[in-house]
Enzyme design. Sequence first.
Site, PDB file in Angstrom:
ATOM      1  N   SER A  54      -1.621   3.531  -5.813  1.00 41.36           N
ATOM      2  CA  SER A  54      -0.508   3.786  -4.900  1.00 41.36           C
ATOM      3  C   SER A  54       0.674   2.847  -5.107  1.00 41.36           C
ATOM      4  O   SER A  54       1.795   3.181  -4.728  1.00 41.36           O
ATOM      5  CB  SER A  54      -0.987   3.700  -3.446  1.00 41.36           C
ATOM      6  OG  SER A  54      -1.580   2.441  -3.192  1.00 41.36           O
ATOM      7  N   HIS A 280       2.891  -0.400   1.801  1.00 35.20           N
ATOM      8  CA  HIS A 280       3.120   0.067   0.441  1.00 35.20           C
ATOM      9  C   HIS A 280       4.565  -0.163   0.022  1.00 35.20           C
ATOM     10  O   HIS A 280       5.425  -0.460   0.854  1.00 35.20           O
ATOM     11  CB  HIS A 280       2.746   1.555   0.330  1.00 35.20           C
ATOM     12  CG  HIS A 280       1.277   1.774   0.197  1.00 35.20           C
ATOM     13  ND1 HIS A 280       0.425   1.684   1.272  1.00 35.20           N
ATOM     14  CD2 HIS A 280       0.506   2.054  -0.882  1.00 35.20           C
ATOM     15  CE1 HIS A 280      -0.815   1.905   0.863  1.00 35.20           C
ATOM     16  NE2 HIS A 280      -0.794   2.125  -0.443  1.00 35.20           N
TER      17      HIS A 280
END
Length: 298
Positions: A54, A280
């Site tokens: 990710s 993230h």
Amino acid sequence: MRRPLLLLAGACLLCLLAACAEGGDEPVAAPARTTGSPAAAPTDYDQYVALGDSYTAAPLVPPTDTSTICLRSGVNYPALVAEAMPGTELTDVSCSGAQTANVTTPQTGLRGSTVPPQINAVRRGTDLVTIGLGGNDEHLFAGVLGQCMELGRSDPTGAPCRDSFADRDLESTFLRIHSNVAGVVRAVQERAPDARVLVVGYPHIVPASGSCDLLPLAAGDYAFAERVTQGLNDAVRAGAADAGAEYVDLWERTAGHDICAADPWINGRITSAERALAYHPLAAEQEAAAEAVLKQIR
């Protein structure tokens, strides 16, 4: 300790992204972003393949393909690197939740969706490969940081997470990640012996000092979490060196831009479809990563 996603703590995020290296009878390929054209102006590289998790896929950085478990952004760093090299064709198979094992085995999501092994994208004619993997191995970040956030609620002024992991041999964990990353590089080299292979590290996620509500850890656990992320980077760097690949350092490049910084490049605990998934990379981090990769290439 049971959740295999990088830096995810909430159950809703787990339902969205959780994936593991399980076999599937009929893997379904996730659509890969392709940019550039072999007929365009010539460059040193014709076929570029991006492998990763990710932190390469950049989930929910607009625009994001939400039709698969990978949640791959159309402006993640592989896309930006390829855009800067006209004539280079990109095949991006990075996928949120991927472990190093998913380079050679299918990746399966919670709802049964699968994507094939990432190594399938590497061909004999591939001449450039970037690898951004390791953080999901051993449930490192999800286990350590996920548990840190949970424990922090019960002892906000202490260091409950550091204390709970006192008996865990993290050095052995890092050694296994080192070995896993080296194995990925060797698998790539076997399929594309003439390819230039770059292993991309992880950014600064946790502040070296200080705290903030966007990263809800106990006061004494910030230093521990920061050491874990640094240990991961050291392991990834060592794995690259062990297999003879180049290493792209994002740790120093992103210093001062952690979750708690005045100018953060990593999203905090609030998921935003207009910015990024919680914990993230934001668009700015992906731009910095692309610049670091391009500098290494050139």
